[in-house]
Design an enzyme around this catalytic site. Structure first.
Site, PDB file in Angstrom:
ATOM      1  N   GLU A 177      31.456  10.902  -1.496  1.00  0.00           N
ATOM      2  CA  GLU A 177      32.265  10.794  -0.271  1.00  0.00           C
ATOM      3  C   GLU A 177      31.346  11.093   0.905  1.00  0.00           C
ATOM      4  O   GLU A 177      31.029  12.245   1.161  1.00  0.00           O
ATOM      5  CB  GLU A 177      33.404  11.805  -0.288  1.00  0.00           C
ATOM      6  CG  GLU A 177      34.265  11.759  -1.536  1.00  0.00           C
ATOM      7  CD  GLU A 177      35.174  12.985  -1.622  1.00  0.00           C
ATOM      8  OE1 GLU A 177      35.812  13.342  -0.622  1.00  0.00           O
ATOM      9  OE2 GLU A 177      35.221  13.601  -2.691  1.00  0.00           O
ATOM     10  N   HIS A 181      30.258  15.076  -1.009  1.00  0.00           N
ATOM     11  CA  HIS A 181      30.866  15.496  -2.277  1.00  0.00           C
ATOM     12  C   HIS A 181      30.583  14.405  -3.295  1.00  0.00           C
ATOM     13  O   HIS A 181      30.766  13.222  -2.998  1.00  0.00           O
ATOM     14  CB  HIS A 181      32.384  15.608  -2.149  1.00  0.00           C
ATOM     15  CG  HIS A 181      32.844  16.640  -1.173  1.00  0.00           C
ATOM     16  ND1 HIS A 181      34.150  16.734  -0.756  1.00  0.00           N
ATOM     17  CD2 HIS A 181      32.171  17.621  -0.544  1.00  0.00           C
ATOM     18  CE1 HIS A 181      34.257  17.744   0.089  1.00  0.00           C
ATOM     19  NE2 HIS A 181      33.072  18.290   0.249  1.00  0.00           N
ATOM     20  N   ASP A 239       0.847  -1.189   0.000  1.00  0.00           N
ATOM     21  CA  ASP A 239       0.000   0.000   0.000  1.00  0.00           C
ATOM     22  C   ASP A 239       0.884   1.241   0.000  1.00  0.00           C
ATOM     23  O   ASP A 239       1.542   1.542   0.990  1.00  0.00           O
ATOM     24  CB  ASP A 239      -0.894  -0.045   1.241  1.00  0.00           C
ATOM     25  CG  ASP A 239      -1.695   1.231   1.413  1.00  0.00           C
ATOM     26  OD1 ASP A 239      -1.642   2.101   0.507  1.00  0.00           O
ATOM     27  OD2 ASP A 239      -2.364   1.369   2.453  1.00  0.00           O
ATOM     28  N   GLU A 295      34.820   9.529   7.469  1.00  0.00           N
ATOM     29  CA  GLU A 295      34.476   9.417   6.048  1.00  0.00           C
ATOM     30  C   GLU A 295      34.896   8.041   5.569  1.00  0.00           C
ATOM     31  O   GLU A 295      35.971   7.552   5.922  1.00  0.00           O
ATOM     32  CB  GLU A 295      35.205  10.503   5.229  1.00  0.00           C
ATOM     33  CG  GLU A 295      35.003  10.363   3.720  1.00  0.00           C
ATOM     34  CD  GLU A 295      35.620  11.518   2.912  1.00  0.00           C
ATOM     35  OE1 GLU A 295      35.481  12.686   3.323  1.00  0.00           O
ATOM     36  OE2 GLU A 295      36.243  11.229   1.877  1.00  0.00           O
ATOM     37  N   GLU A 326      34.166  17.299  -9.146  1.00  0.00           N
ATOM     38  CA  GLU A 326      33.633  17.044  -7.802  1.00  0.00           C
ATOM     39  C   GLU A 326      32.597  18.120  -7.498  1.00  0.00           C
ATOM     40  O   GLU A 326      32.931  19.296  -7.407  1.00  0.00           O
ATOM     41  CB  GLU A 326      34.772  17.102  -6.781  1.00  0.00           C
ATOM     42  CG  GLU A 326      34.331  16.814  -5.357  1.00  0.00           C
ATOM     43  CD  GLU A 326      35.430  17.144  -4.334  1.00  0.00           C
ATOM     44  OE1 GLU A 326      36.144  18.146  -4.509  1.00  0.00           O
ATOM     45  OE2 GLU A 326      35.558  16.393  -3.368  1.00  0.00           O
ATOM     46  N   GLU A 331      37.572  12.402  10.013  1.00  0.00           N
ATOM     47  CA  GLU A 331      37.380  13.695   9.376  1.00  0.00           C
ATOM     48  C   GLU A 331      37.810  14.828  10.303  1.00  0.00           C
ATOM     49  O   GLU A 331      38.299  14.596  11.404  1.00  0.00           O
ATOM     50  CB  GLU A 331      35.916  13.867   8.928  1.00  0.00           C
ATOM     51  CG  GLU A 331      35.717  13.668   7.425  1.00  0.00           C
ATOM     52  CD  GLU A 331      36.560  14.617   6.575  1.00  0.00           C
ATOM     53  OE1 GLU A 331      36.933  15.696   7.050  1.00  0.00           O
ATOM     54  OE2 GLU A 331      36.876  14.251   5.420  1.00  0.00           O
ATOM     55  N   ARG A 379      30.414  19.739  -4.847  1.00  0.00           N
ATOM     56  CA  ARG A 379      30.698  19.727  -3.418  1.00  0.00           C
ATOM     57  C   ARG A 379      29.527  20.122  -2.519  1.00  0.00           C
ATOM     58  O   ARG A 379      29.639  20.081  -1.295  1.00  0.00           O
ATOM     59  CB  ARG A 379      31.886  20.645  -3.129  1.00  0.00           C
ATOM     60  CG  ARG A 379      33.178  20.141  -3.746  1.00  0.00           C
ATOM     61  CD  ARG A 379      34.314  21.151  -3.621  1.00  0.00           C
ATOM     62  NE  ARG A 379      34.659  21.463  -2.242  1.00  0.00           N
ATOM     63  CZ  ARG A 379      35.454  20.722  -1.464  1.00  0.00           C
ATOM     64  NH1 ARG A 379      36.006  19.622  -1.952  1.00  0.00           N
ATOM     65  NH2 ARG A 379      35.708  21.075  -0.231  1.00  0.00           N
ATOM     66  N   GLU A 425      30.295  11.637   4.612  1.00  0.00           N
ATOM     67  CA  GLU A 425      30.804  11.952   5.948  1.00  0.00           C
ATOM     68  C   GLU A 425      29.679  11.758   6.965  1.00  0.00           C
ATOM     69  O   GLU A 425      28.508  11.945   6.647  1.00  0.00           O
ATOM     70  CB  GLU A 425      31.303  13.399   5.989  1.00  0.00           C
ATOM     71  CG  GLU A 425      32.490  13.613   5.056  1.00  0.00           C
ATOM     72  CD  GLU A 425      32.945  15.061   4.939  1.00  0.00           C
ATOM     73  OE1 GLU A 425      34.115  15.273   4.590  1.00  0.00           O
ATOM     74  OE2 GLU A 425      32.128  15.980   5.166  1.00  0.00           O
ATOM     75  N   ARG A 440      38.988  24.576  -2.704  1.00  0.00           N
ATOM     76  CA  ARG A 440      37.928  23.866  -2.005  1.00  0.00           C
ATOM     77  C   ARG A 440      36.793  24.757  -1.509  1.00  0.00           C
ATOM     78  O   ARG A 440      35.898  24.300  -0.801  1.00  0.00           O
ATOM     79  CB  ARG A 440      38.512  23.064  -0.842  1.00  0.00           C
ATOM     80  CG  ARG A 440      39.258  21.836  -1.318  1.00  0.00           C
ATOM     81  CD  ARG A 440      40.055  21.179  -0.222  1.00  0.00           C
ATOM     82  NE  ARG A 440      41.035  20.259  -0.823  1.00  0.00           N
ATOM     83  CZ  ARG A 440      40.814  18.970  -1.048  1.00  0.00           C
ATOM     84  NH1 ARG A 440      39.671  18.420  -0.717  1.00  0.00           N
ATOM     85  NH2 ARG A 440      41.738  18.230  -1.602  1.00  0.00           N
TER      86      ARG A 440
HETATM   87  P1  ADP Z   1      38.825  13.822  -2.112  1.00  0.00           P
HETATM   88  O1  ADP Z   1      40.185  13.982  -2.688  1.00  0.00           O
HETATM   89  O2  ADP Z   1      37.891  14.903  -2.552  1.00  0.00           O
HETATM   90  O3  ADP Z   1      38.831  13.611  -0.617  1.00  0.00           O
HETATM   91  P2  ADP Z   1      38.237  10.982  -2.266  1.00  0.00           P
HETATM   92  O4  ADP Z   1      39.553  10.373  -2.575  1.00  0.00           O
HETATM   93  O5  ADP Z   1      37.801  10.942  -0.831  1.00  0.00           O
HETATM   94  O6  ADP Z   1      38.249  12.487  -2.812  1.00  0.00           O
HETATM   95  O7  ADP Z   1      37.073  10.320  -3.138  1.00  0.00           O
HETATM   96  C1  ADP Z   1      37.148  10.234  -4.519  1.00  0.00           C
HETATM   97  C2  ADP Z   1      35.916   9.521  -5.069  1.00  0.00           C
HETATM   98  O8  ADP Z   1      35.913   9.717  -6.493  1.00  0.00           O
HETATM   99  C3  ADP Z   1      35.899   8.021  -4.834  1.00  0.00           C
HETATM  100  O9  ADP Z   1      34.596   7.611  -4.484  1.00  0.00           O
HETATM  101  C4  ADP Z   1      36.271   7.472  -6.223  1.00  0.00           C
HETATM  102  O10 ADP Z   1      35.775   6.160  -6.474  1.00  0.00           O
HETATM  103  C5  ADP Z   1      35.606   8.483  -7.112  1.00  0.00           C
HETATM  104  N1  ADP Z   1      36.087   8.474  -8.515  1.00  0.00           N
HETATM  105  C6  ADP Z   1      37.299   8.150  -8.997  1.00  0.00           C
HETATM  106  N2  ADP Z   1      37.312   8.208 -10.344  1.00  0.00           N
HETATM  107  C7  ADP Z   1      36.061   8.563 -10.731  1.00  0.00           C
HETATM  108  C8  ADP Z   1      35.434   8.775 -11.998  1.00  0.00           C
HETATM  109  N3  ADP Z   1      36.070   8.643 -13.150  1.00  0.00           N
HETATM  110  N4  ADP Z   1      34.119   9.124 -11.993  1.00  0.00           N
HETATM  111  C9  ADP Z   1      33.433   9.280 -10.852  1.00  0.00           C
HETATM  112  N5  ADP Z   1      33.990   9.100  -9.640  1.00  0.00           N
HETATM  113  C10 ADP Z   1      35.285   8.744  -9.574  1.00  0.00           C
HETATM  114 MG    MG Z   2      36.059  15.556  -1.628  1.00  0.00          MG
HETATM  115 MG    MG Z   3      35.795  14.687   3.467  1.00  0.00          MG
HETATM  116 MG    MG Z   4      37.402  12.581   0.595  1.00  0.00          MG
END
Ligand code: ADP
Ligand code: MG
Ligand code: MG
Ligand code: MG
Ligand code: MG
Length: 441
Positions: free
Chosen positions: A130, A242, A52, A193, A330, A186, A332, A132, A313
């Site tokens: 990402e 992000h 439902d 994270e 990214e 974090e 954000r 958090e 950032r």
């Molecule tokens: P940051 O440097 O912002 O802290 P992270 O290393 O924590 O970034 O996270 C990076 C994220 O981006 C991961 O989830 C990773 O799998 C993802 N990622 C990597 N390559 C690609 C891509 N080509 N397309 C989409 N996401 C990607």
């Molecule tokens: Mg990030």
């Molecule tokens: Mg973070």
């Molecule tokens: Mg990160």
């Protein structure tokens, strides 16, 4: 060779599964599930299970409430915290109307439709979020905002409960098929994270929902509350989600061009152009709670202005340095209270318009925007994100493209939620007001 349904039924039997959970998500991004005993598995996998829909937030009116859940066979997963003699498994389901057509209020369908639209131009949308979150103490069965640990960014804390819980969450997710790339403490106390590998946006959105309920379940088993609230505590960092985005075409990363400036393809630049054009409307789904907007303030690495940058950032869109297959943008602003299906839908629709209309993004802003004066921002053409949920919903209603991508059913439901939330918030007398005025006046 057996048909997929019989093969799956055998698999379920081999795993000693006693109960199946049929999972779906409401418009607010809350996971819902119907548990069925394994004897119902064949029926569930062949004709679906009725429920439902009228009591599900943002679903349907009473007079058309018969819905059917159809399990997506590719999402089968045992629940690691329910293993042993009476194992439980779950399927993520698609929601259909009794008439047999997909239900327009099913966020998974909304995203699938947007992905199919991008597929017409040969694109697969990949996202890597990402997430958090805070691990808070419980008191008498209720979550508090008391920290469990006092570690900081990337701290190597002495082994404590929070670190154990984080490890257990990772182990459970790994058992469920997640590829965990990294986890760290974090910036704020008790904030963590965990990053998992990106995938196509539909699969990733399923993963986000699974991630949150797995984290909550495991934290609770250890007496902690995993909170994905955007800004639980004033004065320290909030929790973001992000979202790293890229498009693949013919199995190649379409954002990478070794010969282009910054090695970013035209497709990538236009995708950024689209994201920025529709940023305000996207905010409604990327930041869906009243509290979300307490995170989008200057000074905590959360964006407040519509801009992009290669490294900065404080920008809304950042281009992380990896190239080749890891080339990505990214986004954000999203926070983990978002419904990932709807947030990804809006981001994809915006980016695809950017590509189709070849929208050039404005110049990247490489200085810290938090330190710019309003006049400097105006001069650079940098707009401000909506400051609250009400304004964000108005921005959504003013944006045809994003409204079309979400569909009228979803936009109507989101609007009534935003208006009701805003009215309740606006008329409530908050502790801040009593602190400020009670003694003085
Ligand atoms: P940051 O440097 O912002 O802290 P992270 O290393 O924590 O970034 O996270 C990076 C994220 O981006 C991961 O989830 C990773 O799998 C993802 N990622 C990597 N390559 C690609 C891509 N080509 N397309 C989409 N996401 C990607
Ligand atoms: Mg990030
Ligand atoms: Mg973070
Ligand atoms: Mg990160
Ligand atoms: Mg990183």
């Amino acid at each position: 060779s057996r048909d997929p349904t019989s093969a799956m039924l055998d698999h379920i039997e081999q795993d000693n599964v006693r109960f199946l959970r049929l999972q779906f998500t409401d418009l607010l991004g809350m996971p819902k599930n119907v548990a069925i005993p394994v004897e119902q598995a064949e029926k569930a996998l062949t004709s679906g299970i009725g429920f439902d829909g009228s009591s599900i937030q943002g679903f349907v009116r009473i007079e058309e409430s018969d819905m059917v859940l159809k399990p997506d066979l590719s999402t089968y997963s045992l629940l690691p915290w329910r293993s042993g003699e009476y194992a439980e498994a779950r399927f993520v389901c698609d929601v259909y109307k009794a008439s047999g057509t997909p239900f327009e209020g099913d966020p998974r369908y909304v995203l699938r439709r947007a992905m199919e639209d991008a597929a017409k131009d040969g694109y697969v949308f990949n996202t890597g979020p990402e997430l958090e979150f805070f691990l808070f103490r419980m008191h008498e069965g209720r979550p508090t905002t008391q920290f469990q640990d006092v570690g900081g960014y990337f701290d190597l804390a002495p082994t404590d409960l929070a670190e154990d819980v984080r490890r257990e969450i990772i182990l459970a997710l790994t058992e469920m098929g997640f590829e965990i790339e990294a986890s760290h403490h974090e910036v704020a106390e008790s904030q963590h994270e965990i990053d998992f590998k990106y995938s196509d946006a539909l699969h990733t959105a399923d993963n986000v929902i699974t991630f949150k309920f797995a984290a909550k379940t495991i934290a609770l088993m250890r007496g902690l509350h995993a909170s994905f609230m955007a800004k639980p505590i004033y004065g320290i960092c909030g929790s973001g989600m992000h979202t790293n985005c890229s498009l693949a075409k013919n199995d190649k990363n379409a954002f990478y061009d070794p010969d282009a400036p910054r090695q970013l393809s035209r497709t990538c630049m236009h995708f950024i152009g689209g994201l920025l054009r529709h940023a305000k409307a996207i905010t409604r789904v990327a930041n869906p709670t009243i509290n979300s907007y307490k995170r989008l303030v200057p000074g905590y690495e959360a964006p407040c202005y519509v801009s992009w940058s290669a490294g900065n950032r404080s920008a809304l869109v950042r281009v992380p340095s990896p190239r080749g297959n890891s080339t990505r943008v990214e986004f954000r602003s999203p926070d983990p209270t978002c419904n990932p299906y709807l947030a990804f839908t809006a981001m994809l629709a915006a980016g695809m318009e950017g590509i189709r209309e070849k929208i050039e993004p404005p110049a990247g802003v490489d200085k810290n925007i938090y330190h710019m004066t309003p006049a400097e921002r105006e001069c650079a053409g940098i707009e401000t994100l909506p400051g609250d949920l009400y304004e964000a919903n108005r921005a959504l209603l003013a944006d045809d493209l994003i409204c079309r991508a979400l569909g009228p059913h979803v936009v109507e439901a989101l609007t009534s939620v935003a208006e009701a939330e805003w009215e309740a918030y606006r008329t409530t007398v908050h502790p801040w007001e009593l602190d400020r005025y009670l003694a003085t006046y």
